[in-house]
Design a protein around this motif. Structure first.
Motif, short mmCIF file in Angstrom:
data_model
loop_
_atom_site.label_atom_id
_atom_site.label_comp_id
_atom_site.label_asym_id
_atom_site.label_seq_id
_atom_site.Cartn_x
_atom_site.Cartn_y
_atom_site.Cartn_z
N LYS A 33 0.81 -1.21 0.00
CA LYS A 33 0.00 0.00 0.00
C LYS A 33 0.85 1.27 0.00
CE LYS A 33 -3.73 -2.47 0.42
NZ LYS A 33 -4.59 -2.68 -0.73
N PHE A 34 2.17 1.11 0.17
CA PHE A 34 3.02 2.28 0.33
C PHE A 34 3.60 2.75 -1.00
CE2 PHE A 34 7.32 4.01 0.84
CZ PHE A 34 7.00 5.17 1.52
N GLU A 35 3.49 4.05 -1.20
CA GLU A 35 4.10 4.69 -2.36
C GLU A 35 4.89 5.89 -1.86
OE1 GLU A 35 2.13 7.25 -5.72
OE2 GLU A 35 1.96 5.14 -6.27
N LEU A 36 6.15 5.98 -2.24
CA LEU A 36 7.02 7.02 -1.71
C LEU A 36 6.50 8.42 -2.02
CD1 LEU A 36 9.70 7.60 -0.25
CD2 LEU A 36 10.84 7.56 -2.49
N GLY A 37 6.04 8.64 -3.24
CA GLY A 37 5.55 9.96 -3.63
C GLY A 37 6.63 10.80 -4.31
N GLY A 38 6.18 11.73 -5.14
CA GLY A 38 7.11 12.51 -5.95
C GLY A 38 8.01 13.44 -5.16
N ILE A 39 7.50 14.04 -4.07
CA ILE A 39 8.29 15.00 -3.31
C ILE A 39 9.46 14.31 -2.62
CG2 ILE A 39 8.25 16.70 -1.44
CD1 ILE A 39 6.74 17.51 -4.00
N ALA A 40 9.17 13.24 -1.87
CA ALA A 40 10.24 12.51 -1.20
C ALA A 40 11.19 11.89 -2.23
CB ALA A 40 9.65 11.43 -0.31
N GLY A 41 10.64 11.39 -3.34
CA GLY A 41 11.49 10.83 -4.38
C GLY A 41 12.43 11.87 -4.96
N SER A 171 5.08 8.13 6.42
CA SER A 171 3.97 7.85 5.52
C SER A 171 3.29 6.53 5.84
CB SER A 171 4.44 7.83 4.06
OG SER A 171 4.92 9.10 3.67
N ILE A 172 4.08 5.57 6.31
CA ILE A 172 3.52 4.25 6.62
C ILE A 172 2.69 4.28 7.90
CG2 ILE A 172 4.15 1.87 7.26
CD1 ILE A 172 6.57 2.13 5.44
N GLY A 173 3.06 5.15 8.85
CA GLY A 173 2.39 5.19 10.14
C GLY A 173 0.87 5.30 10.07
N PRO A 174 0.32 6.30 9.35
CA PRO A 174 -1.14 6.39 9.25
C PRO A 174 -1.78 5.18 8.57
CG PRO A 174 -0.14 8.49 8.67
CD PRO A 174 0.98 7.49 8.77
N ILE A 175 -1.05 4.53 7.65
CA ILE A 175 -1.56 3.30 7.03
C ILE A 175 -1.72 2.22 8.10
CG2 ILE A 175 -1.06 1.47 5.38
CD1 ILE A 175 0.42 3.49 3.68
N LEU A 176 -0.70 2.11 8.98
CA LEU A 176 -0.78 1.15 10.07
C LEU A 176 -1.94 1.48 11.00
CD1 LEU A 176 3.00 0.76 10.99
CD2 LEU A 176 1.57 -0.84 9.71
N ALA A 177 -2.15 2.79 11.23
CA ALA A 177 -3.19 3.22 12.17
C ALA A 177 -4.58 2.77 11.70
CB ALA A 177 -3.16 4.73 12.35
N PRO A 525 -1.39 8.88 2.30
CA PRO A 525 -1.39 7.43 2.05
C PRO A 525 -2.36 6.69 2.96
CG PRO A 525 0.85 8.28 2.10
CD PRO A 525 -0.03 9.39 2.58
N GLY A 526 -2.43 7.12 4.22
CA GLY A 526 -3.38 6.50 5.15
C GLY A 526 -4.81 6.72 4.72
N PHE A 527 -5.10 7.91 4.19
CA PHE A 527 -6.45 8.21 3.72
C PHE A 527 -6.80 7.35 2.52
CE2 PHE A 527 -9.19 11.03 1.00
CZ PHE A 527 -10.35 10.84 1.74
N ALA A 528 -5.85 7.16 1.61
CA ALA A 528 -6.09 6.30 0.46
C ALA A 528 -6.41 4.87 0.91
CB ALA A 528 -4.87 6.30 -0.47
N THR A 529 -5.70 4.40 1.92
CA THR A 529 -5.97 3.07 2.47
C THR A 529 -7.35 3.01 3.10
OG1 THR A 529 -3.61 2.75 2.91
CG2 THR A 529 -5.14 1.31 4.08
N LEU A 530 -7.73 4.06 3.82
CA LEU A 530 -9.04 4.12 4.46
C LEU A 530 -10.16 4.10 3.41
CD1 LEU A 530 -10.84 4.43 6.94
CD2 LEU A 530 -10.45 6.90 6.84
N LEU A 531 -9.98 4.85 2.33
CA LEU A 531 -10.98 4.84 1.26
C LEU A 531 -11.16 3.44 0.68
CD1 LEU A 531 -10.25 8.12 -0.76
CD2 LEU A 531 -12.21 7.66 0.70
#
Length: 566
Positions: A33-41, A171-177, A525-531
Motif C-alpha cells: 500500500k506504500f508509495e514514496l511519492g514525488g516530493i520525497a522521491g 507515511s507508513i504510520g497512518p496506514i498502520l493506524a 497514504p493513510g487516507f487512500a488506504t481508508l478509502l
C-alpha cells in the motif's frame, strides 16, 4: 559519466529538472500500500545527484518556489480552514489541533533527549509528521537566527537529512493506524461505511457490500404517455409539483410536432414526453406516465450543461442538501441538479445529509438559464484554466514577506514568523476572502494546485542538490538513530490522541474516527488506504476538515521546533 557530471555542474537547472523527472519516477514505485511519492522521491534523487559535487543553485530559486508553494497551501486551504471554525465541527477541529500539538511535543522531547541539533529536529518533524512545508518554515527560521553562513547551511542540510530518513515510516504510520485501530476496536470498516452512507442518505434501502447510495444520479429519458395514465390531462406545472423528487418536463411531441414544455401545457395520451431529473424520480414518473422509449426524433433531443460553482453564499454554508432543498423554493431549484461536490481536491459523497461548506466546488447540471440563476444565488463560477489573478498572487506573496518580519521572543530566543509563514497567512486570508468576494483572488484551481505541487518539488530539489555530500555523511552518521526517533514521532501522537478523540471528544463513528486520525496526521497514504477499506467516499468530509487544520498548524510548528531545540 564524467561528461554528464560536467554538464550538470555547468547547467545546474538541467540537474534540477533531471531530479524532478527521476524523483517523480522513483516516487511511483509501490510496495504493498506504500508509495514514496514525488516530493520525497525528488529529495532522495537530488541528494544522490548532489554527490557529484559542484552543483550549486541560488537559494533565491528555492525561496521563490517555496513562497509560491506555501502561499498556495494557504490559498487552497483557506476556505475549508475557516469553514471548520463552527460549532458542529468543533470536536473534529480540536482533535486535529491536539494531534499537531502532540506531534510538536514529541519532536521536541525526543530531539532534546537524543541531542539533535535544530536542523535534524526540524527534519525529524517534517518527515515523521509528513509535512514537507516544515523544511521551508524551519529553514527560514534558521536564517533569522544570525548564525555564521557555514553553520546555518549545515543546519539546513540536516533538515533534508532528517526528512529523508524519517519520511518513509512517517507515511507508513497512518496506514498502520487505519489497519490496526479497526482490529483493536473490532470494527468492520466496510460495513460501517455502508451504514454511514445510508444514514447520510436520509434512510432508504439497505446497501449490499460495495454499493454506494448516491443522490445525484442524473439522467434524461423519453416516455410514451399511455391511455389512462395518471398524468393525462395535467399541465407541466402540475406534473412537476406532483413528485417528491425533482423532475423537469423538457419537451413534448404532440401530433408529430415538437413543443417546448410551458408551465400550462397539457399532456395528452399518446404524447412523447422527454423528462430529466434524478433516476429515482424518473422511475416514479414512468409508473405515472407509460413505457420508456429508446429512440426519439432528432427534434426531441435536449442539450444540458455541466458547470462548477464555488459556494460563497453564507445562507447555504453549513446546511445539508436536504435542508437546502426545503429552504429553496421549487422555482429556484427547478431544473438544477447537483452531480458532484469537491472539497480541497477530494470528492465528497452527494447525499441528503451531506453538509455544504463555504469554498466547496459543486458541479451542477441543467439548462444554461437555470444554471446561471443557480450560480448567481450560490456563489461564483471559478475562472477558466487560462485565467489566473496575478494581482492577488503577486500582492499576496509580497505582503507575506512583510508579515514574515513580525518577531517575538520564545524561551529567550528571538523568533520571526519568516517569509514562509507570512505567505501562508496571506494565502489563508486571500483564499478565505474569495469565498466572500468572488472577484478577489480568482486563481484557477488547476493553476493553484500546479503551483503548490511544482513549487514544493523545485524547493526540495534545490535543497537536496545543495546539500550534496554533507547530507550523505550525516545520513551515515545519524541514520539508524533518526529512523527510530522518527518511528516514535510518527506513532506516539496517534497512540495518545485516538483515545482522547474516542472517549473525551466522543468521535465514535468508526469511519469518522479513522478519517480524523489520518487527516490530523496529514496522512494522504493513510487516507487512500481508508478509502479502499471503506469502499466509498464517506471518510472524505471528516478527512478534509482535519487535513486543512493539520496542514496549517504543522507548518506553523517549524519555527517553534527551531526555537525550542538547543
Amino acid at each position: 559519466m564524467e561528461l554528464l557530471a560536467d554538464q550538470l555542474r555547468t547547467y545546474p537547472i538541467m540537474a534540477l529538472f533531471l531530479c524532478l523527472g527521476l524523483g517523480y519516477g522513483v516516487g511511483k514505485f509501490r510496495v504493498g500500500k506504500f508509495e514514496l511519492g514525488g516530493i520525497a522521491g525528488t529529495l532522495l534523487v537530488a541528494v544522490f545527484v548532489g554527490q557529484i559535487g559542484g552543483i550549486n543553485l541560488s537559494t533565491d530559486v528555492q525561496n521563490v518556489f517555496f513562497s509560491l508553494f506555501i502561499f498556495m497551501v494557504g490559498y487552497n486551504g483557506g476556505p475549508q480552514f475557516f469553514a471548520a471554525l463552527n460549532r458542529t465541527a468543533l470536536t473534529k477541529l480540536l482533535a486535529a489541533f491536539m494531534m499537531t500539538l502532540w506531534g510538536l511535543f514529541f519532536v521536541i522531547v525526543v530531539a532534546r533527549w537524543a541531542g539533535l541539533d535544530k536542523g535534524l529536529a526540524a527534519g525529524l518533524a517534517a518527515g515523521g509528521l509528513t509535512q514537507s512545508a516544515i523544511i521551508g518554515t524551519a529553514g527560514n527560521a534558521i536564517d533569522l537566527l544570525g548564525l555564521a553562513a557555514d553553520e546555518a547551511e549545515k543546519l539546513k542540510t540536516n533538515i533534508a537529512v532528517g526528512y529523508s530518513v524519517t519520511y518513509i515510516f512517517g507515511s507508513i504510520g497512518p496506514i498502520l493506524a487505519v489497519s490496526v485501530i479497526p482490529i483493536i476496536m473490532k470494527w468492520n470498516l466496510r460495513e460501517e461505511a455502508l451504514k454511514l452512507a445510508q444514514k447520510l442518505s436520509g434512510g432508504g434501502r439497505n446497501l449490499e457490500e460495495g454499493e454506494f447510495l448516491p443522490m445525484n444520479r442524473f439522467d434524461a429519458r423519453a416516455y410514451r404517455v399511455q391511455d389512462g395514465a395518471q398524468i393525462v390531462g395535467q399541465s407541466v406545472k402540475e406534473i412537476e409539483a406532483g413528485f417528491d423528487e425533482d423532475i423537469l418536463v423538457e419537451r413534448l411531441l404532440q401530433d408529430g410536432v415538437a413543443v417546448d414544455a410551458a408551465p400550462d401545457t397539457k399532456v395528452n395520451a399518446g404524447d412523447l414526453v422527454v423528462v430529466s431529473g434524478l433516476v429515482s424520480g424518473l422511475a416514479k414518473f414512468e409508473s405515472s406516465a407509460g413505457s420508456e422509449v429508446g429512440e426519439i426524433p432528432p427534434e426531441m433531443v435536449i442539450v444540458e450543461e455541466r458547470r462548477n460553482v464555488v459556494i460563497t453564499n453564507p445562507k447555504l454554508a453549513g446546511k445539508t442538501l436536504i435542508q437546502l432543498r426545503e429552504a429553496i423554493s421549487a422555482d429556484q431549484r427547478r431544473g438544477v441538479y447537483i452531480s458532484k461536490i469537491t472539497r480541497m481536491g477530494h470528492d465528497v459523497p452527494v447525499l441528503h445529509n451531506t453538509q455544504i461548506h463555504a469554498g466547496d466546488e459543486v458541479s451542477i447540471v441543467g439548462h444554461k438559464d437555470d444554471l446561471n440563476r443557480a450560480a448567481k444565488f450560490a456563489g461564483y463560477v471559478p475562472p477558466s484554466a487560462s485565467v489566473t489573478n496575478f494581482i492577488a498572487l503577486g500582492i499576496g506573496v509580497a505582503v507575506g514577506y512583510l508579515v514574515g518580519e513580525i518577531s517575538f521572543v520564545i524561551a529567550g530566543t528571538k523568533v520571526a514568523l519568516g517569509s514562509g509563514l507570512g505567505c501562508l497567512v496571506t494565502g489563508l486570508i486571500i483564499g478565505y476572502l474569495r469565498t466572500r468576494r468572488p472577484k478577489i483572488g480568482g486563481i484557477n484551481r488547476g493553476a493553484a494546485n500546479f503551483l503548490q505541487s511544482f513549487g514544493l518539488a523545485v524547493f526540495v530539489g534545490v535543497v537536496g542538490l545543495n546539500a550534496g555530500q554533507p547530507a550523505l555523511q550525516a545520513i551515515q552518521e545519524y541514520g539508524i538513530t533518526l529512523l527510530l526517533l522518527g518511528v516514535v514521532v510518527t506513532l506516539m501522537p496517534m497512540i495518545v490522541q485516538f483515545p482522547i478523540n474516542y472517549i473525551a471528544l466522543r468521535i465514535r463513528n468508526p469511519i469518522e474516527a479513522c478519517a480524523v486520525v489520518t487527516g490530523s496526521r496529514s496522512g494522504n497514504p493513510g487516507f487512500a488506504t481508508l478509502l479502499e477499506k471503506a469502499g466509498n467516499s464517506t471518510p472524505t468530509p471528516a478527512f478534509t476538515m482535519t487535513y486543512a487544520v493539520a496542514n496549517i498548524f504543522l507548518t506553523l510548528w517549524g519555527p517553534l521546533v527551531v526555537a525550542f531545540v538547543p
